[in-house]
Design a protein around this motif. Sequence first.
Motif, PDB file in Angstrom:
ATOM      1  N   GLY B 117       0.825  -1.204   0.000  1.00  0.00           N
ATOM      2  CA  GLY B 117       0.000   0.000   0.000  1.00  0.00           C
ATOM      3  C   GLY B 117       0.862   1.257   0.000  1.00  0.00           C
ATOM      4  O   GLY B 117       0.640   2.189  -0.766  1.00  0.00           O
ATOM      5  N   LEU B 118       1.904   1.256   0.851  1.00  0.00           N
ATOM      6  CA  LEU B 118       2.794   2.407   0.925  1.00  0.00           C
ATOM      7  C   LEU B 118       3.498   2.646  -0.398  1.00  0.00           C
ATOM      8  O   LEU B 118       3.762   3.779  -0.787  1.00  0.00           O
ATOM      9  N   LEU B 119       3.792   1.535  -1.079  1.00  0.00           N
ATOM     10  CA  LEU B 119       4.484   1.643  -2.360  1.00  0.00           C
ATOM     11  C   LEU B 119       3.552   2.175  -3.442  1.00  0.00           C
ATOM     12  O   LEU B 119       3.905   3.055  -4.232  1.00  0.00           O
ATOM     13  N   MET B 120       2.335   1.641  -3.455  1.00  0.00           N
ATOM     14  CA  MET B 120       1.419   1.979  -4.546  1.00  0.00           C
ATOM     15  C   MET B 120       0.860   3.392  -4.406  1.00  0.00           C
ATOM     16  O   MET B 120       0.594   4.062  -5.402  1.00  0.00           O
ATOM     17  N   PHE B 121       0.680   3.840  -3.178  1.00  0.00           N
ATOM     18  CA  PHE B 121       0.028   5.123  -2.963  1.00  0.00           C
ATOM     19  C   PHE B 121       0.718   6.269  -3.716  1.00  0.00           C
ATOM     20  O   PHE B 121       0.081   6.933  -4.543  1.00  0.00           O
ATOM     21  N   PRO B 122       2.026   6.495  -3.492  1.00  0.00           N
ATOM     22  CA  PRO B 122       2.624   7.646  -4.193  1.00  0.00           C
ATOM     23  C   PRO B 122       2.654   7.471  -5.699  1.00  0.00           C
ATOM     24  O   PRO B 122       2.450   8.442  -6.444  1.00  0.00           O
ATOM     25  N   PHE B 123       2.882   6.225  -6.157  1.00  0.00           N
ATOM     26  CA  PHE B 123       2.974   6.031  -7.610  1.00  0.00           C
ATOM     27  C   PHE B 123       1.630   6.296  -8.289  1.00  0.00           C
ATOM     28  O   PHE B 123       1.561   6.951  -9.327  1.00  0.00           O
ATOM     29  N   THR B 124       0.571   5.782  -7.683  1.00  0.00           N
ATOM     30  CA  THR B 124      -0.749   6.011  -8.272  1.00  0.00           C
ATOM     31  C   THR B 124      -1.100   7.497  -8.240  1.00  0.00           C
ATOM     32  O   THR B 124      -1.664   8.038  -9.198  1.00  0.00           O
ATOM     33  N   LEU B 125      -0.709   8.132  -7.132  1.00  0.00           N
ATOM     34  CA  LEU B 125      -0.959   9.566  -7.007  1.00  0.00           C
ATOM     35  C   LEU B 125      -0.265  10.320  -8.137  1.00  0.00           C
ATOM     36  O   LEU B 125      -0.875  11.154  -8.827  1.00  0.00           O
ATOM     37  N   LEU B 126       1.005   9.988  -8.349  1.00  0.00           N
ATOM     38  CA  LEU B 126       1.773  10.675  -9.392  1.00  0.00           C
ATOM     39  C   LEU B 126       1.181  10.396 -10.774  1.00  0.00           C
ATOM     40  O   LEU B 126       1.043  11.305 -11.597  1.00  0.00           O
ATOM     41  N   LEU B 127       0.837   9.132 -11.007  1.00  0.00           N
ATOM     42  CA  LEU B 127       0.262   8.778 -12.308  1.00  0.00           C
ATOM     43  C   LEU B 127      -1.023   9.566 -12.542  1.00  0.00           C
ATOM     44  O   LEU B 127      -1.250  10.104 -13.629  1.00  0.00           O
ATOM     45  N   GLY B 128      -1.856   9.658 -11.482  1.00  0.00           N
ATOM     46  CA  GLY B 128      -3.111  10.401 -11.596  1.00  0.00           C
ATOM     47  C   GLY B 128      -2.855  11.852 -11.965  1.00  0.00           C
ATOM     48  O   GLY B 128      -3.477  12.403 -12.882  1.00  0.00           O
ATOM     49  N   ALA B 152      -5.671   6.037  -5.589  1.00  0.00           N
ATOM     50  CA  ALA B 152      -4.499   6.135  -4.717  1.00  0.00           C
ATOM     51  C   ALA B 152      -4.940   6.131  -3.255  1.00  0.00           C
ATOM     52  O   ALA B 152      -4.375   5.419  -2.429  1.00  0.00           O
ATOM     53  N   PHE B 153      -6.005   6.913  -2.976  1.00  0.00           N
ATOM     54  CA  PHE B 153      -6.468   6.939  -1.591  1.00  0.00           C
ATOM     55  C   PHE B 153      -7.123   5.625  -1.193  1.00  0.00           C
ATOM     56  O   PHE B 153      -7.144   5.260  -0.025  1.00  0.00           O
ATOM     57  N   TYR B 154      -7.641   4.942  -2.201  1.00  0.00           N
ATOM     58  CA  TYR B 154      -8.249   3.649  -1.908  1.00  0.00           C
ATOM     59  C   TYR B 154      -7.182   2.667  -1.439  1.00  0.00           C
ATOM     60  O   TYR B 154      -7.468   1.775  -0.639  1.00  0.00           O
ATOM     61  N   TYR B 155      -5.935   2.813  -1.923  1.00  0.00           N
ATOM     62  CA  TYR B 155      -4.857   1.958  -1.434  1.00  0.00           C
ATOM     63  C   TYR B 155      -4.652   2.142   0.058  1.00  0.00           C
ATOM     64  O   TYR B 155      -4.278   1.204   0.763  1.00  0.00           O
TER      65      TYR B 155
END
Lengths: 604, 253, 114
Positions: B117-128, B152-155
């Motif tokens: 979750g910690l890993l995916m959150f920033p990446f998804t945020l940036l992609l968004g 991202a927040f769902y992660y």
Amino acid sequence: MSVELAPFPVLAPLFLAAVLAALEHITNRHRILDLLSLATVAAVLVLDLLLLKRSFSGTVVYWFGAWTPMQGFPVGIAFVVDPVAALLALFAAFLTAMGFLYSWHRFKAVGTYYHTLMLLFLASMQGFCLTGDLFNMFVFFELMGVTAYALTGYKIEDSGPLEGALNFAVMNSIGGLMVLFGIGLLYGITGGLNLAWAGAFLEGKAGGATVAAAFVLLSLGFLVKGAIVPFHFWLPDAHAVAPTPASVLFSGIMVQLGLYAVARIYWVVFSDALDPAPLRLLLLSAGAATALLGAVMALLQRHLKRMLAFSTVSHSGMMLSGIALMDPSALAGTLLYLVGHGAVKGALFVCTGIILYHYNSVDEETLRGKCLPLKATGALFCLCGVALAGLPPFGTWAGKGVLEQSAGSLGYGWLPPLFLICSGITGGVVLRAGGSLFYGVGSANFLSSSAPSSGKYEEPEAFEEKGGTPRMMLLPLVLLVVVAVGAGALPQLQSSLAEGAARLADGKGYRATVLKGGAYAAAALPQPDRPGLAMGVAAALAAVAVAGFFFIPPDAVRPLRGLRRALEGPVALLRSLHSGYIGDYTAWFLAGAAVMTLFAIMSQ
Amino acid sequence: MSERFRIMLYLVSALAFAAALRAAFAGLPDFGAYCGAYGPLVLESMQGMRHAQQGVAAVTFDYRGFDTLGEEFMLFAAVAGALLLLRRQESERFREPKDQAGDRAGIEPAPAVLGLGLLMFPFTLLLGIYVVLHGHLTPGGGFQGGVLLATAFYYVYLSGEYGDLLEVAAGDTVARFEAAGAAGFLLVGTVPLFTGHRYLQNVLPLGNMGEPFSAGTLPLLNCAVGIEVTAAFLLVISAFLRQVLLIRKGKHS
Amino acid sequence: MNMLPFLVALWLLLVGLYGVSATKNSIHLVSSLFVAQSSGYLLLLSLGYLKGGTAPILDQVRVGSRPVDPVVQALTMTDIVVGAAVSALILACALQAFKKSGTLDPRRTPPMRG
């Protein structure tokens, strides 16, 4: 430089809806939200009035983003404001104002977006009336839907509103899907989404199956909104449980906007491409069936709001019959009837709202003789009953009179008697309810007392205060009755609507104004004849007779027992058809859709 | 209506409806041979008139920008409606989120889940954010990017930190962002009115095609939609989570 | 002539509506409705398709191929938002109704009928 007003009736409520949503969390918001929303509606009312005035001197065409037609092709979205569009928008704003007056300061759960949703609903109705673009129409159709579903489910403490909202949402989404299919077909053929362009493209070409299917699919979607048999099932489920201001809007204008859309797309897009005779037959039979079924079902109800909802179904069928004649003067009568009916029906819903406020019930049987203290409300309720039947000088009388005159001259002599029956019944059941509630007349009758939905106990929708009926609840009631009288008594409205209808029915003129620009050249119309009084009085008398029939004590007359036995079967059948189950509704929808599409394709 | 009758009615009607539509489709242009005027006109004019290269974004935010206004407010209305329907009832109360199993005191997310979750959150945020900002250049835009941002927040929720998510969404900040996104689109459209132009007219400097600041109002409108969609989905997700996790029957515990 | 995608759209519509018509569960109802909704996307997208066409993003168009119609894609996006909005509301209704009656079956004796 004059300011172009056309987009503001949509923009103002949208903006305020966003602002009010942001204000949801402040304390003491009741008064602020009420004031801001009423001020917004007042502004929209003024804007619509100005637009209406302007539209009479020439249709207003407003291209968003200044995307005027490129090489003759409309690449942008246009608002096309002609008198009928402006008048319907104005009427929608008026009813919204009445809704806000009714809910003034007292509405429960105001903290949860009630004002925001009402304003969004207003904006969507404005956009739906004013737009000249097919897909834009679809967007506002869906926006209207989304807000309406949420408003229907407003009272989550009961299961009725949740079921009603669910049925409403599913049926209207299916309707929206049909509109989308129709848009797809039309886009495939004409390559455009602008109504005027599509009409100009089809003008003079042989119609054929695809064009006929496009018309029927588009109409299907709008007829779901218009609650036409067999797509009407959702309406009583939803209108009966919605909070009072929403019911006023749903029955007074939203349903009728569906019918307006059918008229609009027919005249602008399809009138010069399709053979009108089979379409007339199709829509006329659907309208007549709706008028009859709605009236009969209204007879069978004891839940006041459900009874009024079925009465809306019946009147919607009458209005579709008027549109189906495909004649400018019949259209003018229908529009006048729309205004008169909307005001009267709105007033009746406000009356039931007041009853609900005092007694937490909308059940004819439970409340029999209990509403004696509500003198003013009772008198107005019964007055609205005869007004609904079409007593002169109410707008319902004038509209129906004009409609009946043109139906007679077009060779549809059977329509006036049909209208007489339906008006008599729908007015009569209101009188029956009024008599038993406010004057304690009559007793449990064999038709309605067995109804499964009773409305015996309803969750209150407003904070109660000591004393009589709040003045702010009576104010919209009085205003609605005044408008209903004015709509019929003022000959100016009739003649302006005659001009408006003539311009709505002039597809060629509309297309030329939108695509080529320039002012609309209106042909001078002769002053229309005022409708006769006889049919109106007859309908009101029929309503009194229907009510009187139910006031006869059940065992006093012997033949009544035979009648009762004879009717048991059909009544049970009709009740089981309106099962409240969405699966049944969908099956009926598809059956109706199949019959209509097949018929239209084969006849073209 | 009996089950059997309903299904029979449906099947018969479906056959008839299908036959009708089959006949209607015959009049459409062949699949793959569409020759309507609308698309080519947009594609030809958007480069010169708007310095835009992404046809879908040009249609969505410029040529048919008014539709998009309605579309954005449809989402706005759906959120308002969902919050109305999912409000706490008078007969209900809030309670602490706790594990349904009785033998565990609290909820301990597994380290792997938490780490992912910690890993995916920033990446998804940036992609968004990337998808929103480049909506007028590459596939995507405010709607798509907004959904990614909400994901991202769902992660955060998926990695067990739903308390944090609810805290973020429960205050009025997200609701204000949503209103600001919706109103922002509407207000960007009104700017041209002050200079005597039409609503939603693209009067900003057009820039060089292919650059982030180009095509006039398109990036601005994309951002407004992105903010609105992100906030809208956050609000809806948290409203549903509140129903499942926090709201229970009964007045007080 | 080739009208297969249109017929697939029709199939999706009818299958989705079948699900709505035979539904015994509100969540299933929403899913079925979404299947039906997707028929609209397919119809619109396949209407605007060009044989050998590419995405309507002009800096990426290959030599010798034409971009497809961008308008239907914009319309489809609007329709997707419609679907999402309606689904959220129906699910909210279903959830509250479930709390009332303890079942998701819409066939239970409804309060509004007759």
